[in-house]
Structure formats: structure tokens, C-alpha cells
Scaffold this active site. Structure first.
Site, short mmCIF file in Angstrom:
data_model
loop_
_atom_site.label_atom_id
_atom_site.label_comp_id
_atom_site.label_asym_id
_atom_site.label_seq_id
_atom_site.Cartn_x
_atom_site.Cartn_y
_atom_site.Cartn_z
N GLU A 157 62.43 9.67 57.20
CA GLU A 157 62.43 10.94 56.65
C GLU A 157 62.62 10.63 54.98
O GLU A 157 63.74 11.07 54.72
CB GLU A 157 63.31 11.88 57.35
CG GLU A 157 62.78 13.45 57.22
CD GLU A 157 64.02 14.45 57.49
OE1 GLU A 157 64.16 14.44 58.76
OE2 GLU A 157 64.40 15.14 56.65
N HIS B 234 60.97 11.67 51.52
CA HIS B 234 60.18 12.56 50.89
C HIS B 234 59.55 11.99 49.36
O HIS B 234 60.38 11.48 48.72
CB HIS B 234 60.87 13.98 50.87
CG HIS B 234 61.35 14.50 52.14
ND1 HIS B 234 60.29 14.53 53.43
CD2 HIS B 234 62.51 14.61 52.59
CE1 HIS B 234 61.00 14.83 54.42
NE2 HIS B 234 62.45 15.10 53.90
N HIS C 54 59.40 18.76 60.87
CA HIS C 54 60.39 18.97 59.63
C HIS C 54 60.58 20.57 59.35
O HIS C 54 59.75 21.50 59.45
CB HIS C 54 59.98 18.06 58.55
CG HIS C 54 60.80 18.25 57.39
ND1 HIS C 54 61.25 19.09 56.52
CD2 HIS C 54 61.91 17.24 57.08
CE1 HIS C 54 62.22 18.79 55.54
NE2 HIS C 54 62.61 17.70 55.94
N ASP D 198 66.58 11.11 54.81
CA ASP D 198 66.25 12.25 54.23
C ASP D 198 66.29 12.44 52.58
O ASP D 198 66.67 13.24 51.91
CB ASP D 198 67.14 13.44 54.54
CG ASP D 198 66.39 14.98 54.48
OD1 ASP D 198 65.44 14.95 54.02
OD2 ASP D 198 67.28 15.85 55.08
#
Ligand code: MN
Length: 328
Positions: free
Chosen positions: A7, A9, A160, A282
Site C-alpha cells: 500500500e 501511494h 482502499h 501506507d
């Protein structure tokens, strides 16, 4: 162990405007720093990965991504452009980056075709979906075509969070509860239950759903779900599996993204099993080094650590196994 995080980004300058609703939740200086890092896909990101001992990031467009676009045709164009861009980033560092496609869910048939193009032609490993698309959730009959394609391609969809369509009355007067600290997890877990009770995993039993944030609380409540499904009126719903938890154990995979705490990891291990837990950080909303240190020192077996950090990702995403099994 080759450490793979799922995860992670990024954003492009063209699409940064779609993040306005998310930006409104954050403290301005925190958002400014995250935004700067989201745009970087080279030196700073790779240096942070190196410093933390993170070998690979599986990249995804930051929430809400192109799902915020109100014009379906524009969303289709944006998906093509951003997925091509992502494939280019990966091509420059194929041993450091992989990626999940962005899908123009505003146009379900186009979304299915873009998923196939992204996987078959661009080498992406599935798609990441940011919650609802203008109020349409993934259990909507119109989106069965996307599930069908994902199952056929044997790639996961990563669900998500994003801002909800609206906030439930219980949040009235408490805007601090709306966002990743609290409401996003509830929204996302509820979205998963819509998929289960909406029959998605009965229609597509081999579909694979990835969920971040240690499973958004779901691994903790399996027994309760099963028990109360035996109490609730079923409203005409006939599930093929006897217990809701069977879908969560079978079709769901969770990542550790944004949760660096042993207690929920151990609960997830006991309820989901080591084969259904993968690593995530994240980035850039959490510190990579905190996340890698957490996994390296978590009170679990080294065999489970290897599955969570590397092997499950290689299997689920069809990544070529690395020869660097140098131990943990
Ligand atoms: Mn995230």
C-alpha cells in the site's frame, strides 16, 4: 527476506486536484509534506526505501484518485494515462517498483477492459479501488463485469478507503472522527460486508480482495459476525457458504499498512492465517522505517514473517520469486 510493501501511494501533477477532499481532513503541514512525497517516484522515495530496508513498493494512485472524476469519459482517459505512466515508472526500476492499476469505475465495461490492458499489456498486478465511485459500491450489479475480469485474470482488487458519500448522523458535530483515524475503517469494513452479503464472492468464488490497515477491524469480529448471522433476519439473502467468516478467510487478504502494532497482527494471524496477511506501509502517510522495523521485530515465527514480508506477495501478485532468500 526480500521485503515487498503493497500500500504505497503516489500522485501525478495532473491528478493532484482529485485529492482536495482528502486534503481537507489533514493538518495543512502534514498534507503538504505528504503531497511532496506523493509526487516523487525517484531519488527521495528510493532513498527512504533503502534506509528502511524496503526492497519493493507496489505503487497505487493516492485516494480517491480518478474515482473523484465526474465525467466518465475523462475518467477513462485519466486511467489510461496514469496506468501508462505507472508502467513507465516500473520499467525504470523493475526490481524496486510494481503497481496496481487505477480503474475508471464510472464506466464499468471500460474499467474491466482497462484492468485487462493494465495486467496483460502493462504488467500491473491488479487494481486498487478507493471506496465508492460517486456512491456506487463494488457490490453493484453493474460492476460484476470488473469482478469477472479480475477473477479471470487471477489478480486481486485492493479496496482502499476514501471519504464517504456522506457522514452518518453519529458523526454530527464531530468532524475529527471523519477520516482515516476512524470513519474510513468503518466505511471500508462495511463495504466488504456489502460484497459478502451482496453475493460477489458467491458469483466469483476465486475473486481476491486485498484490504489494508490490518483488515479494517474485520479479523477481530469473525466470531461475532457468524453468531449474529444466526440471529438476524436474512431478508431473502441466501449465501452459498454457511458463515460470513468463511468469505473473509477465503477471499480476503489483508495488509499491515498503517498498523505497526503486535496485538492486532497476532489477532489477524490467529483469525486469518499467515497465508492471508501481507506487508504494507501506507507511504507517505506513515513512516516506512517504523513499518519495516515492526515486521522485522514482531513476535511471530520467521516462517510467518517470510510469508507476510515476501512470499505471499510473490504468490498473490505473480511476482518472480527472488533468489535473495538470505534469511530474516
Ligand atoms: Mn493508504
Amino acid at each position: 527476506m526480500k521485503l515487498i510493501a503493497l500500500e504505497e501511494h503516489f500522485v501525478t501533477a495532473d491528478l493532484v486536484g482529485h485529492g482536495a477532499s482528502t486534503a481537507s481532513i489533514a493538518q495543512p503541514h502534514v498534507w503538504a509534506e505528504a503531497s511532496r512525497r506523493l509526487l516523487d517516484l525517484n531519488e527521495e522515495r528510493l532513498a527512504a526505501m533503502d534506509a528502511a530496508g524496503l526492497d519493493m513498493q507496489v505503487l497505487s494512485l493516492n485516494s480517491p484518485g480518478i474515482q473523484a472524476e465526474t465525467d466518465p469519459a475523462a475518467a477513462v482517459r485519466q486511467a489510461t494515462t496514469v496506468n501508462d505512466f505507472l508502467a513507465g515508472v516500473i520499467a525504470e526500476h523493475p526490481d524496486r517498483f510494481s503497481g496496481f492499476a487505477a480503474l475508471p469505475l464510472q464506466d464499468p465495461a471500460a474499467a474491466a477492459d482497462e484492468l485487462e490492458r493494465a495486467v496483460a499489456q502493462l504488467g500491473l498486478r491488479g487494481a486498487l479501488v478507493n471506496a465508492h465511485t460517486h456512491g456506487t459500491y463494488l457490490d453493484d450489479p453493474a460492476l460484476r463485469v470488473v469482478w469477472e475480469r479480475a477473477e479471470h485474470l487471477d489478480v486481486p482488487l485492493y479496496l482502499h478507503p476514501a471519504n464517504g458519500v456522506d457522514a452518518a448522523h453519529v458523526f454530527s458535530g464531530h468532524p475529527e472522527l471523519v477520516g482515516p483515524m476512524w470513519s474510513w475503517g468503518l466505511d471500508t469494513a462495511t463495504h466488504v460486508l456489502r460484497l459478502i452479503f451482496g453475493g460477489v464472492f458467491d458469483d466469483f468464488p476465486k475473486a481476491k480482495l486485498l484490504l489494508g490497515h490490518m483488515g479494517e477491524g474485520l479479523p477481530y469480529v469473525l466470531w461475532r459476525l457468524d453468531s449474529r448471522w444466526g440471529f438476524h433476519a436474512h431478508h431473502g439473502i441466501e449465501l452459498k457458504r454457511e458463515r460470513p467468516s468463511e468469505y473473509i478467510r477465503h477471499n480476503l487478504y489483508i495488509t499491515t499498512s498503517g498498523v505497526c502494532s503486535s496485538a492486532p497482527l497476532l489477532a489477524a494471524l490467529l483469525s486469518m492465517g499467515a497465508d492471508h496477511i501481507l506487508f504494507g506501509t501506507d507511504y507517505p502517510f506513515e513512516d516506512i522505517e517504523t513499518a519495516t522495523q515492526f515486521l522485522r521485530t514482531a513476535p511471530i515465527s520467521d516462517a510467518d514473517r517470510l510469508k507476510i514480508g515476501q512470499q505471499n506477495a510473490e504468490k498473490l501478485l505473480h511476482l518472480t520469486p527472488s533468489s535473495a532468500y538470505a534469511g530474516v
